[in-house]
Design a protein around this motif. Structure first.
Motif, PDB file in Angstrom:
ATOM      1  N   SER A  11       6.837  -9.379  -0.974  1.00 41.81           N
ATOM      2  CA  SER A  11       5.396  -9.155  -0.871  1.00 41.81           C
ATOM      3  C   SER A  11       5.045  -7.679  -0.711  1.00 41.81           C
ATOM      4  N   ILE A  12       5.500  -7.017   0.333  1.00 45.38           N
ATOM      5  CA  ILE A  12       5.126  -5.626   0.566  1.00 45.38           C
ATOM      6  C   ILE A  12       5.811  -4.678  -0.420  1.00 45.38           C
ATOM      7  N   PRO A  13       7.115  -4.789  -0.638  1.00 46.80           N
ATOM      8  CA  PRO A  13       7.719  -3.888  -1.632  1.00 46.80           C
ATOM      9  C   PRO A  13       7.143  -4.063  -3.034  1.00 46.80           C
ATOM     10  N   THR A  14       6.784  -5.275  -3.390  1.00 49.80           N
ATOM     11  CA  THR A  14       6.222  -5.512  -4.719  1.00 49.80           C
ATOM     12  C   THR A  14       4.876  -4.827  -4.863  1.00 49.80           C
ATOM     13  N   VAL A  15       4.044  -4.906  -3.843  1.00 49.21           N
ATOM     14  CA  VAL A  15       2.739  -4.249  -3.886  1.00 49.21           C
ATOM     15  C   VAL A  15       2.912  -2.736  -3.972  1.00 49.21           C
ATOM     16  N   ALA A  16       3.859  -2.189  -3.211  1.00 50.63           N
ATOM     17  CA  ALA A  16       4.102  -0.749  -3.252  1.00 50.63           C
ATOM     18  C   ALA A  16       4.589  -0.318  -4.627  1.00 50.63           C
ATOM     19  N   ILE A  17       5.449  -1.110  -5.237  1.00 53.79           N
ATOM     20  CA  ILE A  17       5.960  -0.777  -6.570  1.00 53.79           C
ATOM     21  C   ILE A  17       4.843  -0.839  -7.606  1.00 53.79           C
ATOM     22  N   VAL A  18       3.981  -1.831  -7.508  1.00 57.10           N
ATOM     23  CA  VAL A  18       2.871  -1.959  -8.455  1.00 57.10           C
ATOM     24  C   VAL A  18       1.910  -0.778  -8.313  1.00 57.10           C
ATOM     25  N   ILE A  19       1.608  -0.383  -7.071  1.00 56.23           N
ATOM     26  CA  ILE A  19       0.721   0.770  -6.852  1.00 56.23           C
ATOM     27  C   ILE A  19       1.370   2.048  -7.387  1.00 56.23           C
ATOM     28  N   ALA A  22       1.220   2.059 -11.143  1.00 56.29           N
ATOM     29  CA  ALA A  22      -0.143   2.313 -11.614  1.00 56.29           C
ATOM     30  C   ALA A  22      -0.468   3.804 -11.533  1.00 56.29           C
ATOM     31  N   ILE A  23      -0.095   4.450 -10.418  1.00 57.38           N
ATOM     32  CA  ILE A  23      -0.326   5.884 -10.280  1.00 57.38           C
ATOM     33  C   ILE A  23       0.476   6.659 -11.315  1.00 57.38           C
TER      34      ILE A  23
END
Length: 145
Positions: A11-19, A22-23
């Protein structure tokens, strides 16, 4: 002992990777637009060393400066210098250079997607004929060249 369900490893690592991705994609798109505005191929942003070579052409510095930009211990000086020349080449001030260094993704997108116009290389060597710049290499000391 009771077993509590974990929030999930992804959950948290996936969100960080997606952000992060995107950047990264938005920064690459902004840099692509900067290169296109300067009359260079946009795909050059995606090739690691070649993008420094094209950046040196955009700001009017000799191509061998890319070696200074990848050389350890002195590279941060030349990367900051080239960032300043990029902002000057697009008619921006030193304040924009500070933003370009500290908040690179945001200011690259401002430069690429904004109304900034490429004014030409801002380096002195590109704007005058001298023996180390863009003069005649066959007669480097000829004042007529």
């Amino acid at each position: 002992m009771e077993n509590y369900p974990s929030p999930g490893l992804g959950s948290i690592p996936t969100v960080a990777i997606v952000i992060y991705l995107a950047i990264l994609i938005l920064t690459a798109a902004g840099a692509w637009k900067v290169f296109v505005k300067a009359g260079k191929p946009g795909w050059a942003v995606l090739i690691p060393i070649y993008n420094y070579i094209v950046l040196c052409e955009i700001v009017g510095k000799p191509i061998w400066w890319f070696l200074l930009m990848i050389c350890p211990c002195i590279n941060f000086i030349f990367v900051i210098w080239v960032a300043n020349l990029v902002s000057k080449s697009f008619g921006k001030s030193e304040g924009f250079t500070v933003g370009l260094i500290l908040l690179h993704p945001i200011f690259v997108m401002i430069l690429g997607f904004g109304d900034a116009v490429y004014l030409g290389p801002s380096a002195k060597e590109a704007n005058m004929n001298n023996r180390f710049g863009s003069g005649d290499y066959q007669k480097p000391f000829d004042p007529q060249a």
